[in-house]
Design a protein around this motif. Structure first.
Motif, short mmCIF file in Angstrom:
data_model
loop_
_atom_site.label_atom_id
_atom_site.label_comp_id
_atom_site.label_asym_id
_atom_site.label_seq_id
_atom_site.Cartn_x
_atom_site.Cartn_y
_atom_site.Cartn_z
N TRP A 299 0.81 -1.22 0.00
CA TRP A 299 0.00 0.00 0.00
C TRP A 299 0.84 1.28 0.00
CZ3 TRP A 299 1.75 2.55 4.21
CH2 TRP A 299 2.38 1.76 5.20
N GLY A 300 2.15 1.19 0.15
CA GLY A 300 3.01 2.36 0.37
C GLY A 300 3.11 3.28 -0.83
N THR A 301 3.38 4.55 -0.58
CA THR A 301 3.44 5.55 -1.64
C THR A 301 4.56 5.28 -2.64
OG1 THR A 301 4.80 6.97 -0.24
CG2 THR A 301 2.42 7.41 -0.28
N ARG A 302 5.63 4.60 -2.19
CA ARG A 302 6.75 4.31 -3.10
C ARG A 302 6.83 2.81 -3.37
NH1 ARG A 302 11.92 8.02 -1.55
NH2 ARG A 302 12.39 7.61 -3.73
N MET A 303 5.66 2.20 -3.46
CA MET A 303 5.67 0.76 -3.69
C MET A 303 6.12 0.39 -5.11
SD MET A 303 2.87 -0.72 -5.62
CE MET A 303 2.05 -1.99 -4.69
N PHE A 304 6.38 1.42 -5.95
CA PHE A 304 6.98 1.13 -7.26
C PHE A 304 8.37 0.53 -7.09
CE2 PHE A 304 7.52 5.69 -6.33
CZ PHE A 304 8.89 5.84 -6.41
N LYS A 305 8.96 0.65 -5.89
CA LYS A 305 10.26 0.02 -5.62
C LYS A 305 10.13 -1.13 -4.61
CE LYS A 305 13.87 2.83 -5.31
NZ LYS A 305 14.69 4.01 -4.92
N TRP A 306 8.87 -1.55 -4.36
CA TRP A 306 8.66 -2.63 -3.40
C TRP A 306 9.12 -3.97 -3.98
CZ3 TRP A 306 3.61 -5.73 -2.70
CH2 TRP A 306 3.71 -6.59 -1.60
N THR A 307 9.98 -4.61 -3.25
CA THR A 307 10.26 -6.00 -3.47
C THR A 307 9.88 -6.68 -2.17
OG1 THR A 307 11.97 -7.67 -3.89
CG2 THR A 307 12.67 -5.67 -2.78
N TYR A 308 9.50 -7.93 -2.20
CA TYR A 308 8.90 -8.57 -1.04
C TYR A 308 9.73 -8.40 0.22
CZ TYR A 308 6.41 -12.16 1.63
OH TYR A 308 5.70 -12.84 2.59
N TRP A 309 11.06 -8.30 0.07
CA TRP A 309 11.89 -8.15 1.27
C TRP A 309 12.08 -6.70 1.69
CZ3 TRP A 309 15.51 -5.27 -1.02
CH2 TRP A 309 16.04 -5.65 -2.26
N GLY A 310 11.57 -5.75 0.89
CA GLY A 310 11.75 -4.37 1.32
C GLY A 310 11.64 -3.38 0.18
N SER A 311 12.69 -2.56 -0.01
CA SER A 311 12.68 -1.53 -1.04
C SER A 311 14.01 -1.58 -1.77
CB SER A 311 12.46 -0.15 -0.42
OG SER A 311 12.14 0.80 -1.40
N ARG A 312 13.98 -1.51 -3.07
CA ARG A 312 15.09 -1.94 -3.91
C ARG A 312 16.43 -1.24 -3.70
NH1 ARG A 312 13.24 -5.20 -7.98
NH2 ARG A 312 10.99 -5.51 -7.86
N THR A 313 16.42 0.04 -3.39
CA THR A 313 17.70 0.75 -3.29
C THR A 313 17.99 1.25 -1.88
OG1 THR A 313 16.65 2.82 -3.98
CG2 THR A 313 17.63 1.46 -5.70
N CYS A 314 17.28 0.70 -0.90
CA CYS A 314 17.57 1.05 0.49
C CYS A 314 18.61 0.09 1.06
CB CYS A 314 16.28 1.01 1.31
SG CYS A 314 15.10 2.29 0.84
N ASP A 315 18.96 0.30 2.32
CA ASP A 315 20.08 -0.43 2.90
C ASP A 315 19.72 -1.74 3.60
OD1 ASP A 315 21.67 1.56 1.97
OD2 ASP A 315 22.10 2.46 3.92
N GLY A 316 18.54 -1.82 4.17
CA GLY A 316 18.20 -3.02 4.93
C GLY A 316 17.76 -2.68 6.34
N SER A 317 16.95 -3.55 6.92
CA SER A 317 16.28 -3.25 8.18
C SER A 317 17.04 -3.65 9.44
CB SER A 317 14.92 -3.97 8.21
OG SER A 317 14.12 -3.62 7.11
N GLN A 318 18.16 -4.36 9.30
CA GLN A 318 18.78 -4.97 10.48
C GLN A 318 19.20 -4.01 11.59
OE1 GLN A 318 19.82 -5.73 7.34
NE2 GLN A 318 19.89 -7.94 7.05
N PRO A 319 19.79 -2.85 11.30
CA PRO A 319 20.27 -2.02 12.42
C PRO A 319 19.17 -1.63 13.41
CG PRO A 319 21.32 -1.33 10.40
CD PRO A 319 20.27 -2.32 10.00
#
Length: 638
Positions: A299-319
């Motif tokens: 549903w997100g506003t930038r879901m054009f970059k949604w991949t099932y694990w997150g968002s294509r050019t971001c860093d990652g959720s671990q920190p």
């Protein structure tokens, strides 16, 4: 630190560092192999090493040609990704952990290659065009700063001095580029908070520290009430509201970028007020993680970059997940499940932008890998500061039962038995008239804890909103959002274009009922004429089934169908024995779809259709309403 010393401190052994790569698991894979922080560290180290090796396999080494020497050649894109120097930090980290020169050589080469995207004012451009977006300098500055901070001792003195001077110029650019939170999307202001704090301490720049604190104070007003989403992913202003009065929120950017950097600042500065706000915010965001570690950004506003694990050019959720696990142990479980999912989406050392890239023959963009290496290196460099990480606390969506509406995004989550669903009428569009995520009362995601992902929305029309950061969709653009659809004068009309749709819900006698009132509209917000346009959609969820009922009181004159794209990779058996029943054999169960009208499967050139959002394959099932004003579809699992 030599490789042997790192292994001794980490509790790893020289044998079996890399957990075996396993194919995508269709079920939720609840029985994680991770029981202790040591096991998680093994997973993080192994995945980081695999990714660094994968990056090196794409790297060009030709000292006679400075335009290409050190560059990663993307397997998927005929483009040069200017942000690739972000990999300098994880490569230097791996050089120290292993004692192997190839990682140091690779890290130096890609950092020196960045001269090709260096701008006169100290910034870096997003690609070889010097007029391309330069705000990405903040990410490169963080990576270079962390490389120097944690592993600068690997460099000879002259190079370390030169890189520090380059960092100084980049940091000065960031300081001038982002004086307030309101320059552009909220992710940049959020990232600048950590960047100026980190670099200000390294370079002894009090003005950086002061600006960082100002931004950290300002960011507190960007959290919504009552659910504490971080807002600001919308154009032209982060404060823009939709027609329904809703802010621009994107889960993918929040959990993989913005919240990370705010958390890093808050932990370093011991900002207790901000940490408490982050705790509340993450409790909401975590409710959108699926039991297998996937992020529901349908549903997100930038879901054009949604991949099932997150968002294509971001860093990652671990920190942010790992650092705040002492406040909420389920965040530790999330860190593990999410990392395990990234591992399952990795092939030949590269992170693929979805769960079915390999089965559909889609090559991975290199951007996913070099971005997501960074948080793994950061975890390892700060391991002794992390709380205990394990999977003892269940994820909220695994134990959920009932229905909850989030008013800031006009979206609800429902859970009953093994079913997990998302229904959305969110109307905040990233940029008016161009980019459309799922809306219109659509069932934007359906998940079953036995067999996994069954439905997942895509853009109403796939567009390269960020042409340098997205891959073209292969073949026909066929939306994955379940929908009612008709075509008039070669224009598509569907409820997924209806931003004025309404949703409501009730939970009685063991059955969840979600109702949507919607109209069939086209991309220009025009209502379908001379055929039925007003529809109601009801979603009935019980322990045993998920039923969808769509109906209209108007006369249907144009060919109209309810479209149900069932997520399924190439190779899963499909049975169409009766005209109103289709079954799909998955590894952990049989998915059965029955209908009150005949079902057809759209003919496709390949065994499955594919959509880049969220990077999956599907079976396009159609149920036509032309002989009736109502259709009923029932999904069961055997």
């Amino acid at each position: 630190m030599k490789r042997k010393e790192f292994l001794q401190l980490s509790g790893l052994t020289s044998a079996g560092l890399l957990l075996p790569m396993v194919p995508w698991l269709h079920s939720c894979s609840e029985q994680s192999t991770i029981e202790h922080s040591k096991d998680f560290k093994n997973l993080v180290y192994g995945l980081l090493k695999d990714w660094c090796d994968g990056l090196i396999r794409t790297q060009i080494f030709d000292e006679s040609n400075p335009k290409t020497h050190g560059m990663f050649k993307c397997p998927a894109c005929n483009k040069v990704h200017g942000r690739m120097m972000d990999a300098v930090y994880p490569l230097l980290a791996m050089a120290k952990y292993t004692g192997e020169e190839k990682y140091l050589k690779s890290g130096i080469a890609v950092m020196e290659w960045a001269d090709n995207v260096t701008l006169p004012d100290g910034g870096w451009s997003n690609d070889l065009n010097p007029k391309s977006w330069n705000g990405i300098t903040v990410f490169g500055a963080i990576s270079l700063a962390e490389a120097l901070h944690y592993h600068g001792d690997l460099l000879e003195e002259q190079r370390r001095k030169r890189w520090t001077e380059r960092l100084t110029k980049a940091a000065d650019f960031v300081y001038k580029k982002f004086p307030t939170m309101d320059v552009t999307n909220v992710n940049y202001g959020a990232t600048t908070i950590y960047a100026l704090n980190l670099i200000g301490k390294m370079l002894k720049k009090p003005e950086y520290l002061s600006r960082s604190k100002e931004l950290a104070t300002a960011i507190k007003s960007y959290f919504t009430e009552p659910n504490h989403f971080l807002y600001g992913e919308i154009k032209p202003s982060a404060h823009k509201k939709s027609a329904k009065g809703l802010p621009g929120i994107d889960l993918g950017y929040n959990v993989e970028e913005s919240l990370n950097n705010i958390t890093l600042y808050a932990v370093h500065e011991k900002d207790t007020d901000l940490l408490e706000l982050l705790d509340r915010s993450l409790r909401t965001h975590l409710e959108f993680m699926l039991p297998d570690g996937g992020w529901d950004n349908s549903w997100g506003t930038r879901m054009f970059k949604w991949t099932y694990w997150g968002s294509r050019t971001c860093d990652g959720s671990q920190p942010t997940l790992a650092l705040l696990a002492n406040r909420n142990p389920a965040l530790g479980t999330a860190a593990v499940k999410y990392t395990e999912l990234l591992k399952r989406c990795t092939d030949n050392g590269l992170l693929h932008g979805g769960i079915h890239y390999t089965s559909h023959g889609i090559k991975p963009c290199i951007h996913h890998t070099f971005a997501h290496t960074k948080p793994l290196a950061h975890l390892l460099d700060n391991w002794n500061k992390l709380p205990e990480i394990n999977t003892s606390a269940p994820l909220p969506r695994y134990t959920a039962d009932g229905v909850k509406h989030y008013k800031e995004i006009d979206t609800l989550l429902m859970a009953r038995g093994n079913w997990r669903g998302t229904v959305t009428a969110y109307d905040a569009i990233y940029k008016d008239g161009e980019y459309r995520q799922a809306t219109g009362g659509a069932l934007s995601l359906l998940y079953h804890t036995k067999v996994g992902l069954l439905l997942a929305a895509s853009m109403a029309q796939y567009k390269l909103v960020e042409s340098l950061n997205q891959q073209p969709n292969p073949g026909e653009d066929f939306p994955f959002t379940p929908r009612i659809e008709t075509w008039l004068n070669e224009k598509q009309y569907s409820n997924i274009f209806d931003r004025a749709a309404t949703i409501s819900s009730e939970d009685t006698n063991g059955q969840i009922l979600v109702k949507a009132q919607c109209q069939l509209k086209n991309e220009d917000n025009e209502v379908a004429k001379d055929t039925a346009s007003s529809f109601s959609i009801a979603y009935h969820c019980t322990d045993g089934s998920l039923k969808i009922t769509a109906k209209t009181g108007e006369k249907i004159k144009s060919k109209t169908a309810f479209i149900l794209p069932i997520i399924s990779p190439t190779g899963e058996q499909v049975y169409h024995i009766r005209e109103n029943e289709i079954s799909v054999r998955k590894p952990d169960g049989l998915v059965k779809i029955t209908s009150s009208v005949p079902l057809t499967i759209k003919e496709t050139p390949k065994e499955r259709i594919f959509n880049m959002v969220p990077g999956a394959e599907a079976i396009p099932i159609l149920a036509y309403l032309n002989k009736t004003n109502e259709v009923e579809l029932v999904i069961t699992i055997e």
